[in-house]
Design a protein around this motif. Structure first.
Motif, PDB file in Angstrom:
ATOM      1  N   PRO A  12      27.390 -39.847  33.783  1.00 42.15           N
ATOM      2  CA  PRO A  12      28.364 -40.795  34.316  1.00 42.15           C
ATOM      3  C   PRO A  12      29.404 -41.240  33.303  1.00 42.15           C
ATOM      4  CG  PRO A  12      26.273 -41.887  33.933  1.00 42.15           C
ATOM      5  CD  PRO A  12      26.029 -40.428  33.692  1.00 42.15           C
ATOM      6  N   ALA A  13      29.112 -41.144  32.006  1.00 45.29           N
ATOM      7  CA  ALA A  13      30.043 -41.613  30.983  1.00 45.29           C
ATOM      8  C   ALA A  13      29.715 -40.955  29.658  1.00 45.29           C
ATOM      9  CB  ALA A  13      29.974 -43.135  30.854  1.00 45.29           C
ATOM     10  N   SER A  14      30.646 -41.099  28.704  1.00 42.41           N
ATOM     11  CA  SER A  14      30.397 -40.588  27.351  1.00 42.41           C
ATOM     12  C   SER A  14      29.344 -41.437  26.659  1.00 42.41           C
ATOM     13  CB  SER A  14      31.701 -40.615  26.543  1.00 42.41           C
ATOM     14  OG  SER A  14      32.684 -39.792  27.118  1.00 42.41           O
ATOM     15  N   LEU A  15      28.660 -40.825  25.683  1.00 43.99           N
ATOM     16  CA  LEU A  15      27.625 -41.519  24.918  1.00 43.99           C
ATOM     17  C   LEU A  15      27.968 -41.456  23.437  1.00 43.99           C
ATOM     18  CD1 LEU A  15      24.393 -40.145  26.672  1.00 43.99           C
ATOM     19  CD2 LEU A  15      25.512 -42.362  27.058  1.00 43.99           C
ATOM     20  N   TYR A  16      27.596 -42.544  22.723  1.00 43.37           N
ATOM     21  CA  TYR A  16      27.866 -42.575  21.284  1.00 43.37           C
ATOM     22  C   TYR A  16      26.885 -43.533  20.611  1.00 43.37           C
ATOM     23  CZ  TYR A  16      30.167 -43.115  16.773  1.00 43.37           C
ATOM     24  OH  TYR A  16      30.418 -43.142  15.437  1.00 43.37           O
ATOM     25  N   ALA A  17      26.530 -43.177  19.381  1.00 42.49           N
ATOM     26  CA  ALA A  17      25.707 -44.050  18.547  1.00 42.49           C
ATOM     27  C   ALA A  17      26.515 -44.404  17.309  1.00 42.49           C
ATOM     28  CB  ALA A  17      24.406 -43.362  18.143  1.00 42.49           C
ATOM     29  N   PRO A  18      26.650 -45.690  16.959  1.00 41.49           N
ATOM     30  CA  PRO A  18      27.441 -46.093  15.788  1.00 41.49           C
ATOM     31  C   PRO A  18      27.057 -45.299  14.541  1.00 41.49           C
ATOM     32  CG  PRO A  18      26.768 -48.021  17.016  1.00 41.49           C
ATOM     33  CD  PRO A  18      26.049 -46.859  17.643  1.00 41.49           C
ATOM     34  N   GLY A  19      28.076 -44.765  13.885  1.00 38.06           N
ATOM     35  CA  GLY A  19      27.862 -43.986  12.670  1.00 38.06           C
ATOM     36  C   GLY A  19      27.760 -42.496  12.879  1.00 38.06           C
ATOM     37  N   GLU A 117      26.898 -30.762   3.434  1.00 39.01           N
ATOM     38  CA  GLU A 117      26.358 -32.107   3.664  1.00 39.01           C
ATOM     39  C   GLU A 117      25.689 -32.160   5.037  1.00 39.01           C
ATOM     40  OE1 GLU A 117      29.268 -35.237   1.734  1.00 39.01           O
ATOM     41  OE2 GLU A 117      30.447 -33.629   2.672  1.00 39.01           O
ATOM     42  N   PHE A 118      24.885 -33.206   5.228  1.00 39.36           N
ATOM     43  CA  PHE A 118      24.174 -33.385   6.489  1.00 39.36           C
ATOM     44  C   PHE A 118      24.270 -34.844   6.943  1.00 39.36           C
ATOM     45  CE2 PHE A 118      22.125 -29.889   4.259  1.00 39.36           C
ATOM     46  CZ  PHE A 118      22.060 -28.910   5.239  1.00 39.36           C
ATOM     47  N   TRP A 119      24.222 -34.995   8.233  1.00 36.71           N
ATOM     48  CA  TRP A 119      24.078 -36.341   8.821  1.00 36.71           C
ATOM     49  C   TRP A 119      22.825 -36.308   9.676  1.00 36.71           C
ATOM     50  CZ3 TRP A 119      23.656 -37.620  13.982  1.00 36.71           C
ATOM     51  CH2 TRP A 119      23.607 -38.993  14.280  1.00 36.71           C
ATOM     52  N   THR A 120      22.003 -37.356   9.565  1.00 43.92           N
ATOM     53  CA  THR A 120      20.785 -37.456  10.355  1.00 43.92           C
ATOM     54  C   THR A 120      20.740 -38.812  11.034  1.00 43.92           C
ATOM     55  OG1 THR A 120      19.621 -36.028   8.784  1.00 43.92           O
ATOM     56  CG2 THR A 120      18.275 -37.300  10.313  1.00 43.92           C
ATOM     57  N   SER A 121      20.390 -38.822  12.298  1.00 43.24           N
ATOM     58  CA  SER A 121      20.319 -40.074  13.056  1.00 43.24           C
ATOM     59  C   SER A 121      19.260 -41.002  12.456  1.00 43.24           C
ATOM     60  CB  SER A 121      19.987 -39.769  14.520  1.00 43.24           C
ATOM     61  OG  SER A 121      19.741 -40.966  15.224  1.00 43.24           O
ATOM     62  N   ASP A 122      19.571 -42.286  12.420  1.00 41.80           N
ATOM     63  CA  ASP A 122      18.603 -43.291  11.959  1.00 41.80           C
ATOM     64  C   ASP A 122      17.854 -43.923  13.119  1.00 41.80           C
ATOM     65  OD1 ASP A 122      20.548 -44.817  13.149  1.00 41.80           O
ATOM     66  OD2 ASP A 122      21.102 -45.944  11.345  1.00 41.80           O
ATOM     67  N   GLY A 123      17.996 -43.317  14.293  1.00 44.66           N
ATOM     68  CA  GLY A 123      17.288 -43.835  15.456  1.00 44.66           C
ATOM     69  C   GLY A 123      18.092 -44.825  16.286  1.00 44.66           C
ATOM     70  N   THR A 124      19.333 -45.091  15.879  1.00 45.52           N
ATOM     71  CA  THR A 124      20.175 -45.996  16.671  1.00 45.52           C
ATOM     72  C   THR A 124      20.389 -45.403  18.064  1.00 45.52           C
ATOM     73  OG1 THR A 124      21.354 -46.727  14.680  1.00 45.52           O
ATOM     74  CG2 THR A 124      22.410 -47.146  16.798  1.00 45.52           C
ATOM     75  N   PRO A 125      20.133 -46.195  19.106  1.00 42.48           N
ATOM     76  CA  PRO A 125      20.255 -45.660  20.476  1.00 42.48           C
ATOM     77  C   PRO A 125      21.690 -45.210  20.793  1.00 42.48           C
ATOM     78  CG  PRO A 125      19.082 -47.754  20.463  1.00 42.48           C
ATOM     79  CD  PRO A 125      19.671 -47.593  19.094  1.00 42.48           C
ATOM     80  N   TRP A 126      21.782 -44.163  21.570  1.00 40.24           N
ATOM     81  CA  TRP A 126      23.091 -43.699  22.046  1.00 40.24           C
ATOM     82  C   TRP A 126      23.447 -44.508  23.289  1.00 40.24           C
ATOM     83  CZ3 TRP A 126      26.218 -39.359  20.449  1.00 40.24           C
ATOM     84  CH2 TRP A 126      25.830 -38.847  19.198  1.00 40.24           C
ATOM     85  N   PRO A 160      44.689 -49.387  23.414  1.00 42.81           N
ATOM     86  CA  PRO A 160      43.693 -49.383  22.336  1.00 42.81           C
ATOM     87  C   PRO A 160      42.479 -50.246  22.689  1.00 42.81           C
ATOM     88  CG  PRO A 160      45.893 -49.793  21.479  1.00 42.81           C
ATOM     89  CD  PRO A 160      45.979 -49.912  22.966  1.00 42.81           C
ATOM     90  N   ARG A 161      41.321 -49.826  22.182  1.00 44.23           N
ATOM     91  CA  ARG A 161      40.119 -50.631  22.376  1.00 44.23           C
ATOM     92  C   ARG A 161      39.097 -50.306  21.287  1.00 44.23           C
ATOM     93  NH1 ARG A 161      37.203 -50.466  27.677  1.00 44.23           N
ATOM     94  NH2 ARG A 161      35.589 -51.449  26.407  1.00 44.23           N
ATOM     95  N   ARG A 162      38.216 -51.276  21.063  1.00 40.87           N
ATOM     96  CA  ARG A 162      37.177 -51.128  20.037  1.00 40.87           C
ATOM     97  C   ARG A 162      35.811 -51.171  20.706  1.00 40.87           C
ATOM     98  NH1 ARG A 162      38.933 -54.875  14.910  1.00 40.87           N
ATOM     99  NH2 ARG A 162      37.281 -53.631  13.949  1.00 40.87           N
ATOM    100  N   ASP A 163      34.976 -50.193  20.359  1.00 35.08           N
ATOM    101  CA  ASP A 163      33.611 -50.120  20.891  1.00 35.08           C
ATOM    102  C   ASP A 163      32.705 -49.411  19.883  1.00 35.08           C
ATOM    103  OD1 ASP A 163      33.990 -50.974  23.863  1.00 35.08           O
ATOM    104  OD2 ASP A 163      35.494 -49.395  23.583  1.00 35.08           O
ATOM    105  N   LEU A 164      31.530 -49.936  19.662  1.00 35.49           N
ATOM    106  CA  LEU A 164      30.457 -49.247  18.932  1.00 35.49           C
ATOM    107  C   LEU A 164      30.900 -48.717  17.566  1.00 35.49           C
ATOM    108  CD1 LEU A 164      28.998 -47.193  21.944  1.00 35.49           C
ATOM    109  CD2 LEU A 164      28.248 -49.424  21.093  1.00 35.49           C
ATOM    110  N   GLY A 165      31.672 -49.519  16.855  1.00 33.95           N
ATOM    111  CA  GLY A 165      32.104 -49.118  15.524  1.00 33.95           C
ATOM    112  C   GLY A 165      33.286 -48.171  15.515  1.00 33.95           C
ATOM    113  N   LEU A 166      33.906 -47.960  16.665  1.00 34.02           N
ATOM    114  CA  LEU A 166      35.075 -47.090  16.769  1.00 34.02           C
ATOM    115  C   LEU A 166      36.256 -47.882  17.316  1.00 34.02           C
ATOM    116  CD1 LEU A 166      33.474 -43.952  18.499  1.00 34.02           C
ATOM    117  CD2 LEU A 166      33.820 -44.300  16.043  1.00 34.02           C
TER     118      LEU A 166
END
Length: 306
Positions: A12-19, A117-126, A160-166
């Protein structure tokens, strides 16, 4: 693909996790008639300056009643060349082990960059990333949209809008909160936030009043020009009438003079024929009589009597 695969569900919508360096933009669950199984296709967007070469995706399947089916399944997307702002669909559908799945939820758990380099999720919910509205959808009034573009640029398309660190720019680019300027158009976040609805409406009203005054000045100028043209045309008309009257008067004078001349000429002719010529003939007849030319004198006297 439209013959082999049948859509069963769409995110239904896009998903994102901060960071996270990626946004999960869209996803579709499809029935595969060739295998009688179900597969998933995902649409992803990179928001990291570093090119991405691989990632891990975790998908939780749900049945038609919304109950989870087993444990989430992990899928690796390899050999990528995803650059910032690049959007792409997974090349091969991701096969799920549960043919009874009728919905799903996905998240990205790890990303490998070409830099090593690598990025690994810290478990923050999407979480759901609310859609960005267009200027027309957000501001509604066309003059407010026009004012926004006057102040910030004609290429502005989104609110413009701000959400979830973006923060998402008016140009549509996605930026991180720590970025003071849009990486795409270089507009500043502060200037975008200062252009709020209240400030925008005040500027719009001031502009419209200025445009109204300018329009009124132009209208008055046009009226003055029209009046000047009317007066010029009236002056031309009067001058033409004056010239016409002068010609008419001159013609009348000429005709009068000609009439007088004609009368005088007529009188002169009458004088000559009735008085001057007979008088001369009489004198001549007397001279002939005195000289003894009786016959010639008699002829002239006869003409005078006739």
């Amino acid at each position: 693909m439209s013959q082999r695969y049948t859509p069963l569900y769409s995110m239904p919508a896009s998903l994102y996790a901060p960071g996270a360096p990626m946004i999960l933009c869209a996803g579709t669950l499809l029935y595969d008639s060739a295998t009688a199984g179900v597969v998933v296709q995902l649409k992803l967007r990179s928001i990291d300056n570093r090119p991405i070469k691989a990632m891990k995706v975790l998908i939780q399947s749900y049945d038609v009643f919304g109950a989870p089916l087993g444990e989430p399944t992990e899928h690796q997307l390899l050999d990528l060349a995803a650059i910032r702002d690049g959007e792409f669909w997974t090349g091969n559908p991701l096969r799920l082990p549960f043919p009874e799945a009728r919905s799903f939820r996905g998240e990205i758990t790890a990303v490998a960059f070409h830099s090593g380099e690598f990025w690994t999720s810290d478990g923050t919910p999407w979480e759901t990333l609310p859609p960005q509205q267009t200027l027309e959808q957000s501001l509604e009034h066309p003059e407010l949209v026009r004012q926004y573009r006057i102040q910030l640029g004609t290429d502005c398309a989104m609110m413009p809008r701000r959400d979830l660190g973006l923060w998402r720019c008016t140009c549509g680019a996605v930026n991180h909160d720590q970025e003071a300027f849009c990486h795409n158009c270089r507009r500043g976040l502060q200037s975008l936030e200062e252009c709020n609805a209240e400030a925008l409406r005040a500027a719009m009203e001031a502009r419209l009043e200025q445009e109204r005054q300018q329009s009124e000045r132009q209208r008055q100028l046009l009226l003055e020009q029209q009046e000047q043209e009317r007066q010029r045309q009236e002056q031309l008309r009067l001058e033409q009438e004056a010239r016409k009257a002068a010609r008419k008067k001159k013609l009348k004078t000429i005709l009068t003079v000609l009439a007088v001349v004609a009368v005088i000429a007529g009188g002169a002719a009458l004088f000559v024929t009735q008085f001057l010529i007979p008088s001369r003939n009489y004198d001549r007849a007397l001279e002939l009589l005195e000289s003894g030319s009786y016959r010639e004198a008699a002829d002239l006297f006869g003409e005078l009597d006739g």
